[in-house]
Design a protein around this motif. Sequence first.
Motif, PDB file in Angstrom:
ATOM      1  N   VAL A  84       0.923  -1.214   0.011  1.00  0.00           N
ATOM      2  CA  VAL A  84      -0.029  -0.088   0.012  1.00  0.00           C
ATOM      3  C   VAL A  84       0.824   1.244  -0.084  1.00  0.00           C
ATOM      4  O   VAL A  84       1.633   1.345   1.082  1.00  0.00           O
ATOM      5  N   ASP A  85       0.769   2.028  -1.200  1.00  0.00           N
ATOM      6  CA  ASP A  85       1.437   3.048  -1.161  1.00  0.00           C
ATOM      7  C   ASP A  85       0.403   4.412  -0.602  1.00  0.00           C
ATOM      8  O   ASP A  85      -0.542   4.881  -1.443  1.00  0.00           O
ATOM      9  N   GLY A  86       0.666   4.773   0.331  1.00  0.00           N
ATOM     10  CA  GLY A  86      -0.117   5.854   1.154  1.00  0.00           C
ATOM     11  C   GLY A  86      -1.043   5.442   2.261  1.00  0.00           C
ATOM     12  O   GLY A  86      -1.025   4.314   2.621  1.00  0.00           O
ATOM     13  N   ARG A  87      -2.132   6.305   2.422  1.00  0.00           N
ATOM     14  CA  ARG A  87      -3.023   5.900   3.699  1.00  0.00           C
ATOM     15  C   ARG A  87      -4.183   4.778   3.408  1.00  0.00           C
ATOM     16  O   ARG A  87      -4.298   4.749   2.012  1.00  0.00           O
ATOM     17  N   VAL A  88      -4.655   4.166   3.996  1.00  0.00           N
ATOM     18  CA  VAL A  88      -5.605   3.380   4.190  1.00  0.00           C
ATOM     19  C   VAL A  88      -6.692   3.707   5.106  1.00  0.00           C
ATOM     20  O   VAL A  88      -6.321   3.984   6.281  1.00  0.00           O
ATOM     21  N   ASP A  89      -7.896   3.893   4.670  1.00  0.00           N
ATOM     22  CA  ASP A  89      -9.021   4.351   5.636  1.00  0.00           C
ATOM     23  C   ASP A  89      -9.686   3.260   6.319  1.00  0.00           C
ATOM     24  O   ASP A  89     -10.251   3.564   7.329  1.00  0.00           O
TER      25      ASP A  89
END
Length: 250
Positions: A84-89
């Motif tokens: 995962v590149d960046g955020r996960v909500d």
Amino acid sequence: MRILLTNDDGFNAAGIIAIAKEMQKDHEIIIAAPKSQKSASSHSISLKQPLLVREEKIEGISGKIYSIDGTPADCVRVAMDKLVDGRVDVVVSGINYGLNSGTDILYSGTVSAAIEGSMHGLPAIALSQEVNEDSGSFSLSSIHGKRIVEEVIDRGLEKGMVLNVNFPIANNDTFNGIKVCKVGVKSYTNSYVPIKQGEDGIVYELRDENIDITHEDTDTFYLKDGYITISPLQYDLTNFNSIIEIKKWF
């Protein structure tokens, strides 16, 4: 919003494809799920076994898809660290082929994958659907599943909490409603039948049957009446009421 999808049935299982197609209508999705069936793997992780990660393609799915040769908990751990590149909500596990209700949650790879997401500080939901010989469609549960996930995205969850959601078999394409309730009890005969005997020993196969134990205001109770059940879970297993008493022993 960005949603990490996982399960224990495999990256190309019907349930995860159904919820992915529904969620991608309004959100970005990433699938990181086992390469093959990993039901009842609980929260096991691969300590010594190297994990093969492959990018996959599934017709009709627009987001990134990864198969991982490991357990459901492995999938979430690898995804959060490498994929995962960046955020996960939010982390969504399922939709599982079969219920994860009552004390069955202790064995569930579906629920454990959601718990792993929560351990990474993310809101997490496990989705499971009752199935029988005549039912196999996840169309209705994916619609309701999306609604529940979006409520979690909007409202958030208390730290350390996981929502365990179960969908009964739909009658006439409807459910009777939603019940937020505690977890029930399930018991099995746990019969191990010998199927082969040789020089190396005896091979046993599990052929257990469910012993019906139903208590009111539980998930197992309401599922029988056609309700979707939502049970808030926590993975802090400490029995706080016993701490003071057991301290007196020592």
